[in-house]
Design an enzyme around this catalytic site. Structure first.
Site, short mmCIF file in Angstrom:
data_model
loop_
_atom_site.label_atom_id
_atom_site.label_comp_id
_atom_site.label_asym_id
_atom_site.label_seq_id
_atom_site.Cartn_x
_atom_site.Cartn_y
_atom_site.Cartn_z
N TYR A 252 0.62 -1.35 0.09
CA TYR A 252 0.02 0.02 -0.02
C TYR A 252 0.82 1.27 -0.05
O TYR A 252 0.47 2.35 -0.40
CB TYR A 252 -1.14 0.04 1.10
CG TYR A 252 -2.43 -0.72 0.84
CD1 TYR A 252 -3.10 0.11 -0.14
CD2 TYR A 252 -2.66 -1.87 0.78
CE1 TYR A 252 -4.45 -0.60 -0.67
CE2 TYR A 252 -3.56 -2.83 0.39
CZ TYR A 252 -4.53 -2.12 -0.47
OH TYR A 252 -5.76 -2.69 -0.82
N HIS A 410 -6.55 -2.69 6.29
CA HIS A 410 -5.82 -3.76 5.44
C HIS A 410 -4.68 -4.62 6.10
O HIS A 410 -4.04 -5.12 5.64
CB HIS A 410 -4.90 -2.99 4.46
CG HIS A 410 -5.67 -2.28 3.17
ND1 HIS A 410 -6.69 -3.10 2.36
CD2 HIS A 410 -5.87 -0.98 2.88
CE1 HIS A 410 -7.30 -2.37 1.73
NE2 HIS A 410 -6.87 -1.11 1.74
#
Length: 730
Positions: A252, A410
């Site tokens: 990410y 996440h």
């Protein structure tokens, strides 16, 4: 430090107030002068030429088909992908218009924006958003922000080509409504400290810089409430540790690098006094370097948290960041090495500089990173991530252990988890995410239900699961509130490197400590991993020590029984997705060998009474075949206190082409726990050719100078510091 940050932010806001006046176009990513320099450099620098060829090929393909701006559709479906391709083509066309002067590219952007100016005012929230913050063109606002970033760059490039009436129509029908949708209709998403918030703020801020709207710029910088609790600057404060590690993990930060660098670059060009590149001790530079250093030697990012197993530093987001960092922070051999792997540059002055400097090298530069530890959390005091390396090049060895924060939405429940990379492959892998990204038949490319029920669960990782339950019972809020404690990290001796971390906050009443060493002995052809996982509790628990692997199981030293019928290992916490294929009971050393690529690997785990060995495979309770099917071995023991002592040894060679196999059995023969106490643990590793190591690790407070003397079985073991390994030949 906070006062300095406030002064820097004040400079940003004061600068933003002057944007309403006349300004040149383009100005946020490329200038006319840079475009002319690229035009003059064509044919001189191979990497620049390649990138220009690819850009032209993209547009040749686009010109060959009619422009299509369809109504919204399913994520991963044709409509979704068409809108993504449209913004990529508009950005490419805008840059090529500036570089070549060919008006076909400007007309392409104009004609496509005309179609969006008709469609966008008719749209409401995307009908297939599935409880996400919806976009209009896309199922989530995140993709809308992606569209706005790229199209804003295109708009800046063709701004002077367009008539005032065309600009007014595009801003009234598309750009301003989209910016307001992202910031005012979805303030929670816009102000969120998360990669979604980064994209949203960058997109609205970049548009504000192009059209001279300070409202958008100030919203982007300080958040919709203007109190600094949200916005781009707050993202820089909270998403990175002081040394640049990004809390959501490498996958990410790779994605977030693009909006971080795009907006920082736009602000630097329009208001250089804001000094976003220098903000928080150049945190954007540190963010890029930490991201690149978490990649495996082949350039693929370690798939920590929700992550693809194949995403690499060659992604467009990292190409952008590498080139801009090289330009803004100064030339760097590692960045040139990354650019050589990427084989691509961005089309502006920074990309030109990278292509020029790479072409000037007589030899292709290589990335060269050693062992490194990153702290986690905005204060750098929330655990971390340790990486031990040995060797050089794509076939180097890399051992990674995660002991940081959960990672927000996440994150995975995987504390004290490790992965192992050797011989160009991730040998002990992380599952990554359960998602077939952008594959429409697989839930529209979204995260699958199995991402929650398996991929995030503790048993899906290489860390101990207690009582067959996930850490903090899979409660994200509880897991976000705690993190492991860094114990020690030492990579000063290339023959023996070590890292250690511990926690008593992830299973109630259970303290865990994992110490991992990467050992290079002259009698062994490759570095080996020594893993000491210690658990202590006042009450007995069932401890599962899993090892996930790929390739083919070759041999074990336990007599196992194949299951008469396949049944899941459990009913929840990920166990429902594991087939129980075979099992064994032993009091002795547990040893398993598997083949992966051209090399054999053996794990040898110290014996203990009443040990269960389970051979399992993913795929149970998976009616839609969403899971990747892979094997794992689980060593299960019931005890109050337990030390799992294991060695992972790469060995031998296999070639199907040559029909040749050597050293399929390896050198390590036994691992034995000599003793373990609150002060320290002592383990013996023995093998062929007289190999015998004594591994000693402190379990108390970390100290590089403390002396230890422990007696187990009538033998006293002494060492100084946090650890020692006696018997290693160099």
């Amino acid at each position: 430090m906070k006062f300095v940050r406030r002064l820097a932010l004040l400079g940003v806001l004061c600068g933003a107030a002057s944007l309403a006046g006349a300004q040149p176009h383009p100005s946020i990513f490329i200038t006319k002068q840079e475009a002319a320099a690229i035009r003059a450099a064509e044919g001189k620098y191979p990497l620049l030429d390649r990138s220009l060829r690819e850009a032209r090929a993209t547009m040749d393909s686009a010109f060959a088909k009619p422009i299509d701006v369809p109504p919204p559709g399913e994520a991963g479906g044709y409509e979704h992908e068409r809108h993504k391709q449209n913004y990529r083509e508009m950005q490419t066309a805008g840059l090529l218009y500036q570089i070549t002067g060919d008006v076909r590219y400007a007309r392409f952007v104009r004609d496509m924006l005309e179609k969006y100016a008709v469609l966008y005012p008719t749209l409401g929230a995307h009908p297939l958003n599935k409880n996400q913050s919806a976009g209009k063109l896309f199922h989530q606002a995140l993709n809308e922000a992606n569209w706005l970033v790229a199209t804003t760059i295109a708009y800046d490039c063709v701004y002077d080509f367009l008539s005032p009436a065309e600009r007014a129509r595009f801003e009234t029908n598309v750009f301003r409504p989209m910016a307001s949708w992202l910031s005012r209709e979805h303030p929670h998403e816009f102000d969120r400290i998360h990669n979604h918030g980064t994209w949203a703020t960058a997109s609205v801020g970049m548009l504000g810089l192009v059209i001279g709207d300070t409202t958008y710029v100030n919203d982007a910088l300080k958040g919709t409430t203007r109190d600094g609790s949200g916005g781009f600057v707050r993202q820089l404060d909270l998403l990175f540790s002081p040394d640049g590690y990004y809390m959501e993990g490498p996958y990410y930060i790779r994605y977030a690098l693009m909006p971080f660098y795009y907006f920082a670059e736009a602000v630097q060009r329009r208001q250089p006094s804001a000094r976003l590149y220098a903000y928080r001790d150049s945190i954007l530079k540190k963010g890029l370097y930490s991201a690149v250093q978490t990649a495996y030697p082949n350039g693929v990012f370690a798939p920590i948290n929700d992550a693809s197993r194949t995403m690499s530093i060659a992604s467009p987001e990292v190409v952008l960041a590498v080139d801009l960092a090289y330009d803004r922070y100064g030339p760097n051999a590692n960045l040139l090495g990354a650019a050589a792997i990427q084989n691509d540059v961005i089309l502006n002055g920074a990309g030109l500089k990278v292509a020029r400097d790479l072409a000037a090298r007589t030899a292709t530069p290589k990335m060269s990173f050693g062992s490194v530890e990153f702290t986690d959390g905005p204060d750098g005091k929330r655990g971390g991530l340790g990486i031990l390396r040995s060797g050089a090049g794509q076939h180097a060895t890399m051992l990674l252990m995660k002991y940081g924060v959960h990672g927000q939405g996440h994150g995975h429940f995987d504390k004290l988890h490790f992965t192992f990379f050797d011989d160009g492959r991730e040998v002990v892998p992380d599952y990554g995410f359960a998602r077939w990204i952008n594959i429409e038949p697989k839930l529209g490319g979204r995260y699958l239900p199995e991402n929650d029920t398996y991929a995030m669960q503790t048993i899906a990782h290489n860390t101990v699961t207690v009582d067959q339950r996930t850490q903090n019972d899979a409660n994200e809020d509880k897991d976000e509130a705690v993190w492991p404690e860094r114990h020690f990290f030492d990579a000063s001796n290339p023959a023996v490197q070590a890292m250690s971390a511990r926690t008593d906050k992830h299973y109630a009443g259970v303290a865990e400590q994992r110490t991992m060493l990467l050992v290079r002995d002259a009698r062994l052809p490759y570095p080996v991993v020594v893993d000491l996982f210690r658990l202590t509790s006042a009450a007995p628990h069932s401890y599962d020590y899993p090892l996930h692997f790929r390739g083919q199981l070759i041999a074990t030293n336990t007599t196992y029984a194949r299951a008469a019928s396949l049944e899941p290992l459990g009913a929840k916490f990920g166990y429902e997705h594991l087939w129980n294929e075979a099992s064994a009971r032993t009091d002795s050393t547990v040893r398993m060998t598997w083949l992966d690529g051209n090399r054999y690997y053996s794990i040898t785990t110290a014996g203990a009474p009443g040990t269960d060995v389970i051979f399992a495979r993913t795929g149970a309770s998976d009616p839609n075949f969403n899971l990747i099917v892979e094997p794992l071995m689980i060593v299960r023991r019931r005890a109050s206190d337990m030390l799992f002592a294991s060695v992972i040894e790469p060995h031998g060679y296999f070639s199907e082409l040559e029909e040749r196999s050597t050293n399929a059995r390896g050198t390590i023969e036994s691992v034995r726990v000599l003793g373990s106490s609150a002060e320290g643990s002592v383990v013996e590793v023995a093998g062929k050719n007289g190999l015998r190591w004594t591994v000693m690790v402190t379990n108390g407070p970390a100290s590089a100078t403390a002396r230890h003397a422990l007696t187990f079985g009538g033998q006293t073991y002494s060492w100084t510091g946090n650890y020692a390994v006696q018997g290693v030949q160099r």
